[in-house]
Design a protein around this motif. Structure first.
Motif, PDB file in Angstrom:
ATOM      1  N   MET A  68      60.976  25.878  17.874  1.00 52.31           N
ATOM      2  CA  MET A  68      59.927  26.019  18.888  1.00 52.31           C
ATOM      3  C   MET A  68      58.545  25.980  18.248  1.00 52.31           C
ATOM      4  O   MET A  68      57.618  25.377  18.786  1.00 52.31           O
ATOM      5  CB  MET A  68      60.119  27.315  19.677  1.00 52.31           C
ATOM      6  CG  MET A  68      59.084  27.511  20.767  1.00 52.31           C
ATOM      7  SD  MET A  68      59.121  26.243  22.043  1.00 52.31           S
ATOM      8  CE  MET A  68      60.400  26.888  23.094  1.00 52.31           C
ATOM      9  N   GLU A  69      58.415  26.592  17.092  1.00 51.23           N
ATOM     10  CA  GLU A  69      57.133  26.608  16.387  1.00 51.23           C
ATOM     11  C   GLU A  69      56.694  25.183  16.037  1.00 51.23           C
ATOM     12  O   GLU A  69      55.548  24.795  16.280  1.00 51.23           O
ATOM     13  CB  GLU A  69      57.262  27.452  15.112  1.00 51.23           C
ATOM     14  CG  GLU A  69      56.000  27.572  14.307  1.00 51.23           C
ATOM     15  CD  GLU A  69      56.222  28.406  13.056  1.00 51.23           C
ATOM     16  OE1 GLU A  69      55.847  27.927  11.974  1.00 51.23           O
ATOM     17  OE2 GLU A  69      56.775  29.514  13.163  1.00 51.23           O
ATOM     18  N   ILE A  70      57.602  24.396  15.503  1.00 48.96           N
ATOM     19  CA  ILE A  70      57.286  23.006  15.142  1.00 48.96           C
ATOM     20  C   ILE A  70      57.006  22.191  16.398  1.00 48.96           C
ATOM     21  O   ILE A  70      56.032  21.438  16.459  1.00 48.96           O
ATOM     22  CB  ILE A  70      58.432  22.381  14.326  1.00 48.96           C
ATOM     23  CG1 ILE A  70      58.537  23.076  12.964  1.00 48.96           C
ATOM     24  CG2 ILE A  70      58.226  20.875  14.155  1.00 48.96           C
ATOM     25  CD1 ILE A  70      59.824  22.798  12.221  1.00 48.96           C
ATOM     26  N   ALA A  71      57.855  22.331  17.399  1.00 49.75           N
ATOM     27  CA  ALA A  71      57.704  21.568  18.645  1.00 49.75           C
ATOM     28  C   ALA A  71      56.367  21.874  19.311  1.00 49.75           C
ATOM     29  O   ALA A  71      55.659  20.957  19.756  1.00 49.75           O
ATOM     30  CB  ALA A  71      58.852  21.887  19.600  1.00 49.75           C
ATOM     31  N   THR A  72      55.995  23.134  19.356  1.00 43.81           N
ATOM     32  CA  THR A  72      54.740  23.548  19.974  1.00 43.81           C
ATOM     33  C   THR A  72      53.550  22.976  19.214  1.00 43.81           C
ATOM     34  O   THR A  72      52.599  22.475  19.816  1.00 43.81           O
ATOM     35  CB  THR A  72      54.656  25.084  20.042  1.00 43.81           C
ATOM     36  OG1 THR A  72      55.767  25.569  20.793  1.00 43.81           O
ATOM     37  CG2 THR A  72      53.359  25.548  20.679  1.00 43.81           C
ATOM     38  N   ARG A  73      53.614  23.041  17.899  1.00 48.61           N
ATOM     39  CA  ARG A  73      52.526  22.499  17.077  1.00 48.61           C
ATOM     40  C   ARG A  73      52.364  20.996  17.307  1.00 48.61           C
ATOM     41  O   ARG A  73      51.258  20.506  17.501  1.00 48.61           O
ATOM     42  CB  ARG A  73      52.784  22.780  15.595  1.00 48.61           C
ATOM     43  CG  ARG A  73      51.641  22.324  14.699  1.00 48.61           C
ATOM     44  CD  ARG A  73      51.865  22.630  13.229  1.00 48.61           C
ATOM     45  NE  ARG A  73      52.919  21.781  12.685  1.00 48.61           N
ATOM     46  CZ  ARG A  73      54.048  22.225  12.151  1.00 48.61           C
ATOM     47  NH1 ARG A  73      54.297  23.513  12.084  1.00 48.61           N
ATOM     48  NH2 ARG A  73      54.944  21.386  11.674  1.00 48.61           N
ATOM     49  N   MET A  74      53.469  20.267  17.332  1.00 52.75           N
ATOM     50  CA  MET A  74      53.395  18.819  17.518  1.00 52.75           C
ATOM     51  C   MET A  74      52.932  18.470  18.934  1.00 52.75           C
ATOM     52  O   MET A  74      52.138  17.545  19.120  1.00 52.75           O
ATOM     53  CB  MET A  74      54.751  18.162  17.229  1.00 52.75           C
ATOM     54  CG  MET A  74      55.241  18.339  15.793  1.00 52.75           C
ATOM     55  SD  MET A  74      53.994  18.044  14.503  1.00 52.75           S
ATOM     56  CE  MET A  74      53.566  16.357  14.804  1.00 52.75           C
ATOM     57  N   TYR A  75      53.403  19.200  19.922  1.00 51.72           N
ATOM     58  CA  TYR A  75      53.028  18.925  21.313  1.00 51.72           C
ATOM     59  C   TYR A  75      51.544  19.209  21.535  1.00 51.72           C
ATOM     60  O   TYR A  75      50.854  18.454  22.213  1.00 51.72           O
ATOM     61  CB  TYR A  75      53.911  19.747  22.249  1.00 51.72           C
ATOM     62  CG  TYR A  75      53.872  19.320  23.690  1.00 51.72           C
ATOM     63  CD1 TYR A  75      53.770  17.991  24.058  1.00 51.72           C
ATOM     64  CD2 TYR A  75      53.955  20.261  24.704  1.00 51.72           C
ATOM     65  CE1 TYR A  75      53.752  17.608  25.390  1.00 51.72           C
ATOM     66  CE2 TYR A  75      53.937  19.885  26.037  1.00 51.72           C
ATOM     67  CZ  TYR A  75      53.825  18.556  26.372  1.00 51.72           C
ATOM     68  OH  TYR A  75      53.800  18.177  27.691  1.00 51.72           O
ATOM     69  N   GLU A  76      51.041  20.281  20.935  1.00 51.18           N
ATOM     70  CA  GLU A  76      49.616  20.589  21.042  1.00 51.18           C
ATOM     71  C   GLU A  76      48.793  19.465  20.414  1.00 51.18           C
ATOM     72  O   GLU A  76      47.804  19.008  20.993  1.00 51.18           O
ATOM     73  CB  GLU A  76      49.277  21.910  20.345  1.00 51.18           C
ATOM     74  CG  GLU A  76      47.788  22.212  20.362  1.00 51.18           C
ATOM     75  CD  GLU A  76      47.358  23.347  19.452  1.00 51.18           C
ATOM     76  OE1 GLU A  76      46.216  23.814  19.635  1.00 51.18           O
ATOM     77  OE2 GLU A  76      48.132  23.751  18.550  1.00 51.18           O
ATOM     78  N   LEU A  80      46.196  17.052  22.570  1.00 53.17           N
ATOM     79  CA  LEU A  80      44.783  17.071  22.216  1.00 53.17           C
ATOM     80  C   LEU A  80      44.322  15.704  21.714  1.00 53.17           C
ATOM     81  O   LEU A  80      43.257  15.216  22.111  1.00 53.17           O
ATOM     82  CB  LEU A  80      44.502  18.135  21.153  1.00 53.17           C
ATOM     83  CG  LEU A  80      43.013  18.283  20.894  1.00 53.17           C
ATOM     84  CD1 LEU A  80      42.462  19.451  21.690  1.00 53.17           C
ATOM     85  CD2 LEU A  80      42.740  18.458  19.430  1.00 53.17           C
ATOM     86  N   LEU A  81      45.119  15.062  20.863  1.00 56.72           N
ATOM     87  CA  LEU A  81      44.738  13.747  20.353  1.00 56.72           C
ATOM     88  C   LEU A  81      44.737  12.697  21.457  1.00 56.72           C
ATOM     89  O   LEU A  81      43.857  11.828  21.485  1.00 56.72           O
ATOM     90  CB  LEU A  81      45.667  13.338  19.203  1.00 56.72           C
ATOM     91  CG  LEU A  81      45.506  14.170  17.921  1.00 56.72           C
ATOM     92  CD1 LEU A  81      46.663  13.912  16.966  1.00 56.72           C
ATOM     93  CD2 LEU A  81      44.162  13.904  17.263  1.00 56.72           C
ATOM     94  N   SER A  82      45.682  12.789  22.385  1.00 60.77           N
ATOM     95  CA  SER A  82      45.687  11.870  23.529  1.00 60.77           C
ATOM     96  C   SER A  82      44.407  12.040  24.335  1.00 60.77           C
ATOM     97  O   SER A  82      43.740  11.062  24.689  1.00 60.77           O
ATOM     98  CB  SER A  82      46.904  12.133  24.439  1.00 60.77           C
ATOM     99  OG  SER A  82      48.099  11.835  23.791  1.00 60.77           O
ATOM    100  N   LYS A  83      44.068  13.277  24.627  1.00 63.73           N
ATOM    101  CA  LYS A  83      42.855  13.591  25.392  1.00 63.73           C
ATOM    102  C   LYS A  83      41.608  13.051  24.680  1.00 63.73           C
ATOM    103  O   LYS A  83      40.733  12.452  25.302  1.00 63.73           O
ATOM    104  CB  LYS A  83      42.775  15.112  25.546  1.00 63.73           C
ATOM    105  CG  LYS A  83      41.619  15.647  26.311  1.00 63.73           C
ATOM    106  CD  LYS A  83      41.757  17.172  26.345  1.00 63.73           C
ATOM    107  CE  LYS A  83      40.716  17.867  27.140  1.00 63.73           C
ATOM    108  NZ  LYS A  83      40.908  19.327  27.138  1.00 63.73           N
ATOM    109  N   PHE A  84      41.557  13.255  23.387  1.00 61.60           N
ATOM    110  CA  PHE A  84      40.422  12.807  22.587  1.00 61.60           C
ATOM    111  C   PHE A  84      40.283  11.287  22.653  1.00 61.60           C
ATOM    112  O   PHE A  84      39.193  10.764  22.901  1.00 61.60           O
ATOM    113  CB  PHE A  84      40.615  13.271  21.135  1.00 61.60           C
ATOM    114  CG  PHE A  84      39.492  12.906  20.205  1.00 61.60           C
ATOM    115  CD1 PHE A  84      38.219  13.428  20.382  1.00 61.60           C
ATOM    116  CD2 PHE A  84      39.724  12.068  19.132  1.00 61.60           C
ATOM    117  CE1 PHE A  84      37.187  13.111  19.514  1.00 61.60           C
ATOM    118  CE2 PHE A  84      38.696  11.747  18.251  1.00 61.60           C
ATOM    119  CZ  PHE A  84      37.436  12.263  18.443  1.00 61.60           C
TER     120      PHE A  84
END
Length: 136
Positions: A68-76, A80-84
């Motif tokens: 979950m920690e890895i998945a959350t980090r990658m999803y965030e 954010l990069l998509s939005k940017f």
């Protein structure tokens, strides 16, 4: 422990499935990542062996704390990069595709700088909108 990019993609896709459906099935992960069911079987076996996921007798997948920690980090990073990229004028489909490529290799320092830049830009836009509303 260094995790492979493909494993990060699988964990991220699993988190997305959990958010969308409330559960995670291998078939949904295969569809999301556009890979074959045997590829998902191989990947889930490796993820189980490394303690990132568990699977119940019905084949439903659960992310472990480390998964979950890895998945959350990658999803965030992905969001954010998509939005940017979209704000820079890149079309949404291309932005999402490019974000997927960038999210794995971008340093934490650069990611935090982009994150801070977006926060400053949003604050500026919000303040400008408030000022504009007050002028009316």
């Amino acid at each position: 422990m260094k995790i492979q990019k493909a494993s990060e993609d699988y964990l991220e896709a699993m988190l997305m499935m959990k958010e969308q459906h409330g559960y995670i099935r291998s078939i949904d992960v295969a569809e999301q990542l556009k890979v074959t069911k045997p590829s998902v079987s191989y990947a889930t076996k490796r993820l189980r062996e490394n303690g990132y996921i568990t699977m119940d007798k019905d084949g439903l997948i659960t992310l472990s704390e480390s998964g979950m920690e890895i998945a959350t980090r990658m999803y965030e990073r992905h969001k954010l990069l998509s939005k940017f990229l979209i704000r820079l004028g890149v079309n949404e489909a291309q932005a999402r595709e490019d974000a997927c490529k960038i999210e794995h290799d971008l340093s934490q320092e650069s990611f935090e700088a982009i994150k801070a830049h977006i926060a400053r830009a949003e604050k500026y836009v919000n303040e400008a909108q408030l000022q504009e509303n007050e002028d009316c």
